[in-house]
Design a protein around this motif. Structure first.
Motif, PDB file in Angstrom:
ATOM      1  N   LEU A  56     -40.689 -14.740 -97.166  1.00 48.01           N
ATOM      2  CA  LEU A  56     -40.547 -13.673 -96.167  1.00 48.01           C
ATOM      3  C   LEU A  56     -41.655 -13.817 -95.119  1.00 48.01           C
ATOM      4  CD1 LEU A  56     -39.243 -10.987 -95.193  1.00 48.01           C
ATOM      5  CD2 LEU A  56     -40.899  -9.790 -96.663  1.00 48.01           C
ATOM      6  N   VAL A  57     -41.245 -14.044 -93.893  1.00 46.23           N
ATOM      7  CA  VAL A  57     -42.188 -14.171 -92.771  1.00 46.23           C
ATOM      8  C   VAL A  57     -41.810 -13.134 -91.723  1.00 46.23           C
ATOM      9  CG1 VAL A  57     -42.936 -15.653 -90.864  1.00 46.23           C
ATOM     10  CG2 VAL A  57     -42.704 -16.610 -93.167  1.00 46.23           C
ATOM     11  N   ALA A  58     -42.783 -12.307 -91.349  1.00 48.05           N
ATOM     12  CA  ALA A  58     -42.525 -11.295 -90.329  1.00 48.05           C
ATOM     13  C   ALA A  58     -43.084 -11.752 -88.994  1.00 48.05           C
ATOM     14  CB  ALA A  58     -43.163  -9.969 -90.740  1.00 48.05           C
ATOM     15  N   VAL A  59     -42.339 -11.464 -87.935  1.00 46.50           N
ATOM     16  CA  VAL A  59     -42.824 -11.739 -86.587  1.00 46.50           C
ATOM     17  C   VAL A  59     -42.941 -10.395 -85.876  1.00 46.50           C
ATOM     18  CG1 VAL A  59     -42.381 -12.903 -84.400  1.00 46.50           C
ATOM     19  CG2 VAL A  59     -41.734 -14.020 -86.555  1.00 46.50           C
ATOM     20  N   GLN A  60     -44.178 -10.015 -85.554  1.00 47.14           N
ATOM     21  CA  GLN A  60     -44.409  -8.740 -84.887  1.00 47.14           C
ATOM     22  C   GLN A  60     -44.352  -8.953 -83.374  1.00 47.14           C
ATOM     23  OE1 GLN A  60     -47.774  -8.416 -83.385  1.00 47.14           O
ATOM     24  NE2 GLN A  60     -47.927  -6.239 -82.975  1.00 47.14           N
ATOM     25  N   GLY A  61     -43.482  -8.200 -82.700  1.00 44.86           N
ATOM     26  CA  GLY A  61     -43.367  -8.302 -81.254  1.00 44.86           C
ATOM     27  C   GLY A  61     -42.244  -9.250 -80.852  1.00 44.86           C
ATOM     28  N   ILE A  62     -41.272  -8.740 -80.110  1.00 46.27           N
ATOM     29  CA  ILE A  62     -40.187  -9.591 -79.604  1.00 46.27           C
ATOM     30  C   ILE A  62     -40.408  -9.725 -78.105  1.00 46.27           C
ATOM     31  CG2 ILE A  62     -37.683  -9.980 -79.525  1.00 46.27           C
ATOM     32  CD1 ILE A  62     -38.843  -9.617 -82.346  1.00 46.27           C
ATOM     33  N   GLY A  63     -41.343 -10.587 -77.736  1.00 45.74           N
ATOM     34  CA  GLY A  63     -41.646 -10.796 -76.319  1.00 45.74           C
ATOM     35  C   GLY A  63     -41.769 -12.275 -76.022  1.00 45.74           C
ATOM     36  N   GLY A  64     -42.670 -12.611 -75.104  1.00 50.08           N
ATOM     37  CA  GLY A  64     -42.840 -14.002 -74.675  1.00 50.08           C
ATOM     38  C   GLY A  64     -43.138 -14.940 -75.828  1.00 50.08           C
ATOM     39  N   LEU A  65     -44.030 -14.521 -76.733  1.00 50.37           N
ATOM     40  CA  LEU A  65     -44.339 -15.337 -77.915  1.00 50.37           C
ATOM     41  C   LEU A  65     -43.334 -15.086 -79.034  1.00 50.37           C
ATOM     42  CD1 LEU A  65     -48.209 -14.715 -78.044  1.00 50.37           C
ATOM     43  CD2 LEU A  65     -47.154 -16.964 -77.747  1.00 50.37           C
ATOM     44  N   GLY A  66     -43.067 -13.799 -79.283  1.00 53.42           N
ATOM     45  CA  GLY A  66     -42.259 -13.426 -80.446  1.00 53.42           C
ATOM     46  C   GLY A  66     -40.848 -13.961 -80.420  1.00 53.42           C
ATOM     47  N   HIS A  67     -40.218 -14.015 -79.235  1.00 53.01           N
ATOM     48  CA  HIS A  67     -38.817 -14.475 -79.215  1.00 53.01           C
ATOM     49  C   HIS A  67     -38.742 -15.957 -79.582  1.00 53.01           C
ATOM     50  CE1 HIS A  67     -39.334 -16.405 -75.275  1.00 53.01           C
ATOM     51  NE2 HIS A  67     -38.094 -16.831 -75.343  1.00 53.01           N
ATOM     52  N   LEU A  68     -39.834 -16.694 -79.361  1.00 54.17           N
ATOM     53  CA  LEU A  68     -39.888 -18.091 -79.805  1.00 54.17           C
ATOM     54  C   LEU A  68     -40.277 -18.153 -81.278  1.00 54.17           C
ATOM     55  CD1 LEU A  68     -41.557 -19.503 -76.595  1.00 54.17           C
ATOM     56  CD2 LEU A  68     -39.344 -20.243 -77.504  1.00 54.17           C
ATOM     57  N   GLY A  69     -41.212 -17.280 -81.689  1.00 53.17           N
ATOM     58  CA  GLY A  69     -41.642 -17.232 -83.084  1.00 53.17           C
ATOM     59  C   GLY A  69     -40.475 -16.967 -84.022  1.00 53.17           C
ATOM     60  N   VAL A  70     -39.606 -16.042 -83.656  1.00 53.74           N
ATOM     61  CA  VAL A  70     -38.434 -15.729 -84.497  1.00 53.74           C
ATOM     62  C   VAL A  70     -37.539 -16.962 -84.619  1.00 53.74           C
ATOM     63  CG1 VAL A  70     -36.291 -14.384 -84.611  1.00 53.74           C
ATOM     64  CG2 VAL A  70     -38.446 -13.246 -84.035  1.00 53.74           C
ATOM     65  N   GLN A  71     -37.316 -17.648 -83.514  1.00 58.57           N
ATOM     66  CA  GLN A  71     -36.450 -18.844 -83.559  1.00 58.57           C
ATOM     67  C   GLN A  71     -37.040 -19.938 -84.439  1.00 58.57           C
ATOM     68  OE1 GLN A  71     -34.581 -20.182 -79.707  1.00 58.57           O
ATOM     69  NE2 GLN A  71     -35.863 -18.563 -78.840  1.00 58.57           N
ATOM     70  N   PHE A  72     -38.337 -20.236 -84.245  1.00 56.22           N
ATOM     71  CA  PHE A  72     -38.962 -21.282 -85.069  1.00 56.22           C
ATOM     72  C   PHE A  72     -38.946 -20.878 -86.543  1.00 56.22           C
ATOM     73  CE2 PHE A  72     -41.269 -22.689 -81.083  1.00 56.22           C
ATOM     74  CZ  PHE A  72     -40.682 -23.945 -81.031  1.00 56.22           C
ATOM     75  N   ALA A  73     -39.293 -19.625 -86.832  1.00 58.37           N
ATOM     76  CA  ALA A  73     -39.347 -19.160 -88.223  1.00 58.37           C
ATOM     77  C   ALA A  73     -37.980 -19.320 -88.875  1.00 58.37           C
ATOM     78  CB  ALA A  73     -39.813 -17.709 -88.270  1.00 58.37           C
ATOM     79  N   ASN A  74     -36.931 -18.990 -88.136  1.00 55.61           N
ATOM     80  CA  ASN A  74     -35.566 -19.152 -88.661  1.00 55.61           C
ATOM     81  C   ASN A  74     -35.250 -20.623 -88.936  1.00 55.61           C
ATOM     82  OD1 ASN A  74     -32.563 -19.828 -87.362  1.00 55.61           O
ATOM     83  ND2 ASN A  74     -32.575 -18.292 -88.982  1.00 55.61           N
ATOM     84  N   LYS A  75     -35.606 -21.498 -87.999  1.00 57.53           N
ATOM     85  CA  LYS A  75     -35.312 -22.933 -88.175  1.00 57.53           C
ATOM     86  C   LYS A  75     -36.161 -23.562 -89.278  1.00 57.53           C
ATOM     87  CE  LYS A  75     -32.267 -23.136 -84.848  1.00 57.53           C
ATOM     88  NZ  LYS A  75     -30.832 -23.279 -85.185  1.00 57.53           N
TER      89      LYS A  75
END
Ligand SMILES: [Zn+2]
Ligand SMILES: [Zn+2]
Length: 344
Positions: free
Chosen positions: A176-195
């Motif tokens: 389980l990995v959480a990404v706090q913030g869906i912005g400039g960094l977070g929207h990329l963080g969510v994608q990488f974490a998923n992949k």
């Protein structure tokens, strides 16, 4: 009458003449690359929150006028003396890591990312808010064919930082990995974490970003306004890693209790405010808080290759170089979806 090719001698740049005075779009002479440097015909340059260091004079020792920009994508159009590994016509980028000295204790250990005299494009020397930029070879990143310039540019800072922080986080596929913030960094963080194969919990404030977070690859969305995000993470067993991307120290402090055993809060959203945590919070379950700075050009190349392979792409808004001031204001507003990119 025969027409001779006229050599272009000036170019457009968006420079900061003095800190706090904003952008000036002017003509400047096209620079020549010194030995060990190349000149890049800039195609795109991302507008990053860290450009404020140059715009507002927040980094010690900046010399003005200075041209910001450390998310640069372009084409080598001239090479300086002694440059053999890079060729005219090659697509390259320059990210946050703008060069290292090769002599400090960290460089001697191969830890170039933490060089004590690290150079930063747009701070130590003129960056990418211009039509032609000169960069040292230590800063160059090769751009793969499958990525266009406006997508590659933000991947060289925002993309690299999230990718590199996650791949060194110690989390394994299925964690389980959480990404706090869906912005400039977070929207990329969510994608990488998923992949990377993590179970991704995206944490935002308010319900608005839930559909987007799911689309980007989050397994679940936690609204930190409506619920206690730390408690929600504990219901799932606690997070192995929380990637804190939104520059909000209070929100980061509130998430520490969402970590599971050996969990780690990785801080990449930059602020000057303190994070509050008690020793007891960290001691029980051996939890930790770690900061992470971008990465080397080799890390950037890994990021670009991975993005090309996996389909991770930034969501961007583009502005022409002439509108650098407007683009910068848009970035600062926090309303851009999600990275602002200048095109030349
Ligand atoms: Zn940046
Ligand atoms: Zn060094």
């Amino acid at each position: 009458m025969a027409t001779a090719a006229v050599e272009l001698t000036t170019m457009k740049v968006a420079q900061i003449s003095r800190p706090g005075e904003g952008f000036q779009v002017i003509e400047r002479e096209i620079p020549k690359p010194d030995a060990g440097h190349v000149r890049i015909k800039v195609q795109a340059c991302g507008v990053c929150h860290s450009d404020a260091l140059t715009v507002d004079g927040l980094w010690p020792g900046i010399q003005y006028p200075r041209i910001p920009g450390h998310e640069v994508a372009g084409i080598i159009d001239e090479v300086g003396a002694g440059v053999s590994a890079w060729k005219k016509g090659q697509r390259v980028g320059v990210g946050w890591h703008g060069g290292h000295d090769n002599t400090c204790p960290e460089c001697q250990r191969g830890d170039f990312r933490n060089c004590r005299n690290v150079k930063i494009a747009g701070i130590s020397y003129d960056g990418g808010y211009q039509q032609y930029m000169v960069a040292p070879v230590e800063a160059l990143v090769s751009i793969p064919d499958g990525l266009n310039d406006t997508d590659a540019a933000p991947l060289l800072c925002a993309g690299l930082t999230t990718y590199n922080a996650l791949r060194h986080s110690g989390a394994f596929p299925g964690d389980l990995v959480a990404v706090q913030g869906i912005g400039g960094l977070g929207h990329l963080g969510v994608q990488f974490a998923n992949k990377f194969g993590y179970k991704v919990a995206a944490i935002g404030r308010g319900p608005d970003n839930a559909p987007l977070a799911k689309k980007l690859g989050a397994s679940l969305y936690i609204d930190a306004k409506a619920t206690n995000a730390a408690e929600e993470l504990q219901k799932l067993g606690g997070a192995r890693v929380i990637l804190a991307t939104a520059p909000n120290s209070k929100a980061m402090s509130e998430l520490v209790n969402g970590l599971g055993p050996n969990g780690k809060l990785i801080v990449i959203g930059a602020t000057f405010d303190p994070i509050e945590v008690t020793p007891i919070q960290l001691i029980s379950g051996s939890k930790s808080i770690q900061g992470w700075t971008a990465g080397t050009p080799a890390d950037s190349e890994d990021t670009l290759r991975f993005a090309e392979l996996s389909g991770v792409r930034p969501m961007i808004e583009t502005y022409p170089l002439e509108k650098a001031a407007e683009a910068y204001t848009r970035m600062l507003s926090g309303k851009a979806e999600f990275r602002v990119v200048l095109t030349m």
